[in-house]
Design an enzyme around this catalytic site. Structure first.
Site, mmCIF file in Angstrom:
data_model
loop_
_atom_site.group_PDB
_atom_site.id
_atom_site.type_symbol
_atom_site.label_atom_id
_atom_site.label_comp_id
_atom_site.label_asym_id
_atom_site.label_seq_id
_atom_site.Cartn_x
_atom_site.Cartn_y
_atom_site.Cartn_z
ATOM 1 N N TYR A 180 0.822 -1.248 -0.044
ATOM 2 C CA TYR A 180 0.008 0.018 -0.055
ATOM 3 C C TYR A 180 0.997 1.333 -0.061
ATOM 4 C CZ TYR A 180 -3.466 3.274 1.491
ATOM 5 O OH TYR A 180 -4.364 4.378 1.587
ATOM 6 N N ASN A 220 1.692 3.669 1.814
ATOM 7 C CA ASN A 220 2.623 4.163 2.958
ATOM 8 C C ASN A 220 3.628 3.286 3.381
ATOM 9 O OD1 ASN A 220 1.085 2.477 4.618
ATOM 10 N ND2 ASN A 220 -0.285 4.126 5.103
ATOM 11 N N LYS A 221 3.536 1.794 2.762
ATOM 12 C CA LYS A 221 4.532 0.774 3.230
ATOM 13 C C LYS A 221 5.700 1.074 2.996
ATOM 14 C CE LYS A 221 1.093 -1.638 5.293
ATOM 15 N NZ LYS A 221 -0.127 -0.640 5.216
ATOM 16 N N ASN A 222 6.397 0.180 3.658
ATOM 17 C CA ASN A 222 8.280 0.331 3.300
ATOM 18 C C ASN A 222 8.508 -0.086 1.828
ATOM 19 O OD1 ASN A 222 7.761 0.196 6.010
ATOM 20 N ND2 ASN A 222 9.708 -0.830 6.523
ATOM 21 N N LEU A 223 7.834 -0.885 1.339
ATOM 22 C CA LEU A 223 7.922 -1.000 -0.093
ATOM 23 C C LEU A 223 6.433 -0.686 -0.674
ATOM 24 C CD1 LEU A 223 9.498 -4.059 -2.086
ATOM 25 C CD2 LEU A 223 7.244 -3.105 -2.739
#
Length: 388
Positions: A186, A188-191
């Protein structure tokens, strides 16, 4: 960049970091004439499998879909019970409800903020068929220890939406266990690939079924049907499936983001270390999540617990004061068992205690040193000016 300018610009709690390489990769796919599920998806699955040290990876359109399909291939049916934490995003519980199962909420540990193994054991009944553990914030749970204390017929599903790049206590990577492990890509995720998810899986039969289920229950996908004039023009549906596939547009971003994970992790850990070092000596004491500065933590979230009993304001008021300063502090999460849709007459004392105190400070690979310093400065000012 001066602090006045920073203070006039909103700092999100999680902002994706995209370079020209991601943009170029998207343009290349757009020009290729094929933007659906195709060779970029296949390559991303292979590369992500190597990154995770996982035998196989199946991409889907979201982590919600990943969790749902994981329960489905674990044979969860109507009337079964699925245990999960209440301190989580709604998807963790909803996927069980989609299948007609009953959600049973377990309590958490006050320091790790992860589901408590003793609470899980107390909630197990003859109807319990699965446990969804959430690696909260990016801190992994000891799934090997959990497996040792629960019946073998109960499936463990790992909600690793926060935990790409995290390590289990034994040092192995989250995603390399024998459990179905679900990731999120998603915004805002790290990837980040804007939307998307994946399932790390070791069972070949489960992997093949997951690949079919994500694409209407067909044995082959649209790219294989239409990319070669010698392939069949149609394919039979062999089981009831869904429209949950990933796309080349998303996958090509993911392939670039995957190469940048090592650098992203360094940025996140530098931010976390600065937060910790600058806030740990505040009195009364702020509580930090277990291993918050350890490199085994994926640091999707930087969560603290405020000493509410020693402050003149509530956690919500503290949070709003930060947001009034254009600091995108947030709350992860309101416990599900306290929401009207799920509300049950149960007591989860640790979850309820933590909920009154937790607060998430912004952390991402897009936050710079000046922004970090500004957040710390404003946090301290609010904290010290509101002591009893």
């Amino acid at each position: 960049m001066n602090e006045k300018k920073i203070g006039n610009e909103y700092i999100p709690f999680g902002k994706p970091n995209f370079s020209e390489h991601e943009i170029e990769s998207v343009v290349k796919v757009l020009k290729s004439g094929w933007i659906g599920m195709g060779k970029e998806v296949i390559k991303f699955e292979q590369e992500l499998g190597i990154f995770l040290n996982s035998q196989s990876v199946v991409t889907v359109d979201s982590c919600t879909s990943a969790l749902f399909l994981s329960l489905l291939v674990s044979n969860i049916k109507q009337g079964d019970e699925v245990i999960c934490p209440s301190l989580t995003w709604c998807s963790t519980a909803n996927v069980a409800l989609f299948l007609g199962a009953k959600v049973v909420f377990a309590d958490i540990d006050k320091t790790s903020l992860n589901i408590n193994i003793n609470s899980i054991k107390e909630k197990i009944t003859k109807k319990t068929k699965a446990i969804i553990v959430v690696h909260y914030g990016g801190l992994s749970i000891d799934v090997k220890k959990l497996r040792e204390v629960i019946p073998n017929n109960i499936s463990i599903i790992e909600d690793a939406a926060h935990a790409l790049g995290a390590n289990y206590p034994d040092g192995s990577l989250v995603g390399s266990s024998e459990n179905l492990t679900c990731f999120s890509f998603y915004a805002n995720k790290n990837l980040s690939t804007a939307e998307g998810g994946a399932i790390a899986v070791t069972n070949t039969e489960q992997a093949d079924r997951l690949k079919s289920l994500r694409q209407h229950g067909m044995p082959i996908n649209a790219w294989k049907r239409f990319s070669n004039p010698k392939n069949k023009l149609y394919s039979q549906v062999t089981q009831l499936g869904y429209k949950m596939n990933y796309t080349d547009l998303h996958a090509t971003i993911g392939r670039v983001q995957l190469k940048r994970q090592e650098n992203f992790a360094i940025i996140r850990h530098n931010i976390a270390k600065k937060y910790y070092e600058d806030l740990k000596d505040l009195k009364p004491e702020i509580k930090f999540q277990t291993n918050i500065t350890n490199k085994t933590h994926a640091l999707h979230l930087f969560v603290i617990q405020l000493p509410i009993d020693k402050l003149k304001i509530t956690r919500d008021e503290f949070l709003q004061k930060l947001r009034d300063k254009n600091i995108g502090a947030s709350l992860h999460y309101m416990p599900l068992h306290l929401m009207s849709f799920y509300k049950k007459n149960i007591s989860l004392p640790n979850t309820e205690h933590v909920f009154e105190r937790i607060l998430t400070l912004p952390i991402s690979a897009s936050i710079n040193d000046s922004e970090t310093n500004y957040i710390i400065k404003e946090f301290k000012e609010i904290f010290l000016s509101n002591l009893k």
